[in-house]
Design an enzyme around this catalytic site. Structure first.
Site, mmCIF file in Angstrom:
data_model
loop_
_atom_site.group_PDB
_atom_site.id
_atom_site.type_symbol
_atom_site.label_atom_id
_atom_site.label_comp_id
_atom_site.label_asym_id
_atom_site.label_seq_id
_atom_site.Cartn_x
_atom_site.Cartn_y
_atom_site.Cartn_z
ATOM 1 N N ASP A 209 10.101 -6.944 1.218
ATOM 2 C CA ASP A 209 9.320 -8.173 1.128
ATOM 3 C C ASP A 209 9.710 -8.994 -0.105
ATOM 4 O O ASP A 209 9.926 -8.436 -1.187
ATOM 5 C CB ASP A 209 7.837 -7.801 1.040
ATOM 6 C CG ASP A 209 6.937 -9.019 1.060
ATOM 7 O OD1 ASP A 209 6.805 -9.616 2.139
ATOM 8 O OD2 ASP A 209 6.373 -9.370 0.000
ATOM 9 N N GLU A 254 21.347 8.886 0.828
ATOM 10 C CA GLU A 254 21.082 10.329 0.735
ATOM 11 C C GLU A 254 20.691 10.898 2.094
ATOM 12 O O GLU A 254 20.675 12.106 2.290
ATOM 13 C CB GLU A 254 19.915 10.601 -0.237
ATOM 14 C CG GLU A 254 20.221 10.325 -1.685
ATOM 15 C CD GLU A 254 18.938 10.305 -2.530
ATOM 16 O OE1 GLU A 254 17.872 10.769 -2.057
ATOM 17 O OE2 GLU A 254 19.021 9.792 -3.659
HETATM 18 C C1 NOJ Z 1 6.299 -12.422 2.713
HETATM 19 C C2 NOJ Z 1 5.440 -11.895 3.810
HETATM 20 O O1 NOJ Z 1 6.120 -12.005 5.041
HETATM 21 C C3 NOJ Z 1 4.159 -12.678 3.760
HETATM 22 O O2 NOJ Z 1 3.347 -12.435 4.881
HETATM 23 C C4 NOJ Z 1 3.464 -12.361 2.470
HETATM 24 O O3 NOJ Z 1 2.303 -13.165 2.353
HETATM 25 C C5 NOJ Z 1 4.354 -12.615 1.258
HETATM 26 N N1 NOJ Z 1 5.686 -12.136 1.437
HETATM 27 C C6 NOJ Z 1 3.794 -11.956 0.016
HETATM 28 O O4 NOJ Z 1 3.893 -10.558 0.118
#
Ligand code: NOJ
Ligand code: CA
Length: 547
Positions: A209, A254
């Site tokens: 993310d 790994e």
């Molecule tokens: C990207 C994610 O897809 C989104 O849903 C989220 O709000 C933000 N990153 C923050 O984690």
């Protein structure tokens, strides 16, 4: 894990937004029991892998992207044991699992942050985050002028135990998502442990993310107003990130079975984007450039060409993404006068031609499925769902509230799926946590199963052909010049995809057989449709080796 070297280079990956997929216990919230019960559906769709948005324990201040405990499943979704069963059962169906890792921030309810709040300024507990005194005499001004990805401020002031105002802490998203300090060894070690925790449980990869955000300039410089920073952004795409992902890649290596890193990397600069995909770093990253393009042959072709050119030097495959849980559904987007996507332009009540949008979304789904690389499908796109305009009181997404109510936020693409029946909850389970529209009866899985022309059956046929036809397995694409409004290309030596983005029907090039089309053809390719053509009998070609 099913064999298949480089499986991720061409995989079809289905994104499961757990909370809205299927509700196994009738409380209106999707859960792991619901997903397990629908594995035969996912198998029938033909996907290679599932990417689960965060399923960990979380207050859900940002739909689970505020992780309280990575080693527990949120009780609303199920248990760790169920997750393990789900991973194993999916594999029995030949489907791999990808989990979501959120390195930039954690929940303010995570024990580390609770400990930090309880500790003193300057304490080791606070060093795992970005605590900082405020500016000005009383420290009442924020330490930097950085702007949140969710609009508004990026710092929140704490209170000391005696009630007086204390230090500030950094959060690029909501105050419930404090940013971690990636210069701290605990933060690095903990994330590598979390990767191993999930790889040990058989997951085939992680989606990372906000992958270009975790590292910050420790000097915390202000951003220049109105221009780009002269040398390096203080919190986007910093060079130190690459060391982190090289370490993560080493952890993945790994394990057997090619465990992959998939980055959520939003960057305009193609060269900087490709750096994340160099050998020894991530395997792939989401290609948002294509997703944001309007319904235009020139814009889409340019984007495809750019995408393939930027990936080639680093040897990474492209990814193709029409939507996800953050953006307006394609059926709605492509039905609007401005069909490009930008977060800042989302508004309530934008006029939408739903019929045109649905036709174009079907055409786009065949177009992207024919491109070289891996393919992402966001749950519900295979049913042709549109963005839902929710009643204000139903909206939970912080993006809506942080925009002062101007932006509808992202809940409109997160409405629970319709499975069967003529009225809500359409077989989803209990009363859905977000209300479903009254007109979804024809879009249920049950209704579409029975209709050979349905969008669901179009997706099934496309995925099956993509897997069977050897031409789709390679990395090459050759453009065909068939008119300014036509996007046509050949894959391998015998398969053509042609999309008509213009207003009048166009002739099909010479071919042996129409493999699939997003609309009835009648000898010509009508506007807003795609066809796949075989130039020779398909049986002449080597079958692709099954994974
Ligand atoms: C990207 C994610 O897809 C989104 O849903 C989220 O709000 C933000 N990153 C923050 O984690
Ligand atoms: Ca439930």
């Amino acid at each position: 894990m099913p064999a298949g070297e480089g499986w991720w280079r061409t995989a079809v990956i289905y994104q499961v937004y757990v909370r809205s997929f299927a509700d196994g216990n009738g409380d209106g919230i999707g859960d792991l029991a619901g997903v397990r019960s629908r594995l035969p559906y996912l198998k029938s769709l033909g996907v290679d892998a599932l990417w689960f948005t965060p399923w960990y324990e979380s207050p859900l201040a940002d739909g689970g992207y505020d992780v309280q405990d990575y080693r527990r499943i949120d009780p609303r979704f199920g248990t760790l044991e169920e997750a393990e069963q789900l991973i194993a059962e999916a594999l029995e169906h030949g489907i791999r699992t990808i989990v979501d890792i959120v390195p930039n921030h954690i929940s303010d309810r995570h024990e580390w942050f609770q400990q930090a709040l309880a500790a003193q300024p300057g304490s080791p507990e606070r060093e795992r985050f970005w605590f900082h005194p405020g500016r000005g005499e009383g420290g009442e001004e924020m330490p930097t002028n950085w702007v949140s990805s969710f609009q508004g401020e990026t710092w929140t002031r704490t209170r000391n135990p005696d009630g007086t105002p204390g230090e500030w802490y950094l959060h690029l998203f909501t105050p419930q998502q404090p940013d971690l300090n990636w210069n701290h060894p605990d933060v690095r070690r903990e994330h590598e442990d979390v990767l191993r925790f999930w790889f040990d449980r058989g997951v085939a990869g992680v989606r990372i993310d906000s992958a270009a955000l975790p590292v910050k300039d420790p000097a915390l410089p202000d951003l220049p107003v109105g221009t780009a920073p002269a040398s390096g952004h203080p919190h986007i795409d910093r060079d130190e990130l690459h060391d982190i992902y090289r370490d993560w890649r080493a952890v993945a290596e790994e394990y057997d079975g090619e465990r992959v890193l998939v980055g959520e990397v939003w960057l305009d600069d193609a060269e900087r984007f490709a750096r994340y995909l160099r050998p020894g770093e991530m395997h792939t990253a989401f290609n948002f450039g294509f997703m944001t393009q309007p319904w235009s042959a020139q814009a889409m072709r340019d984007s495809i060409t750019r995408t393939l050119a930027e990936h080639a030097p680093v040897g990474a495959p492209a990814t193709w993404v029409l939507s996800n849980h953050d953006v307006t559904r394609p059926v709605t987007r492509y039905g609007q006068a401005d069909s490009s996507f930008a977060f800042e332009r989302k508004r309530f009540g934008t006029p939408t031609n739903a019929v045109r949008g649905a036709r174009r979304a079907r055409a786009a789904s065949l177009l992207v499925a024919a491109l070289p690389g891996s393919l992402y499908i966001y749950q519900g796109d295979e049913l042709g769902l549109s963005e839902v305009e929710l009643p204000l009181e139903a909206i939970e997404d912080p993006m809506h509230f942080r925009s002062g109510g101007v932006d509808p936020g992202r809940d409109g693409c997160r409405v629970p799926l319709p499975w069967a029946g003529a009225a809500t909850p359409y077989g989803f389970g209990g009363t859905p946590w977000l209300p479903q529209p009254a007109d979804w009866a024809a879009l249920t899985v049950e209704a579409q199963d029975a209709d050979p022309a349905s969008t669901l059956n179009l997706y099934r046929a496309a995925i099956a052909l993509r897997t069977q036809i050897a031409d789709f397995a390679g990395g090459e694409l050759e453009w065909l010049e068939l008119g300014a409004d036509v996007l046509a290309f050949r894959r391998g030596d015998g398969t053509v995809s042609i999309t008509n983005l213009g207003a009048v029907p166009v002739p099909l090039p010479a071919h042996h057989e129409v493999l699939l089309s997003s609309a009835p053809l009648d000898g010509m390719l009508p506007p807003d449709s795609t066809a796949w053509l075989a130039l020779r009998p398909v049986r002449d070609r080597a079958p692709r080796v099954a994974d």
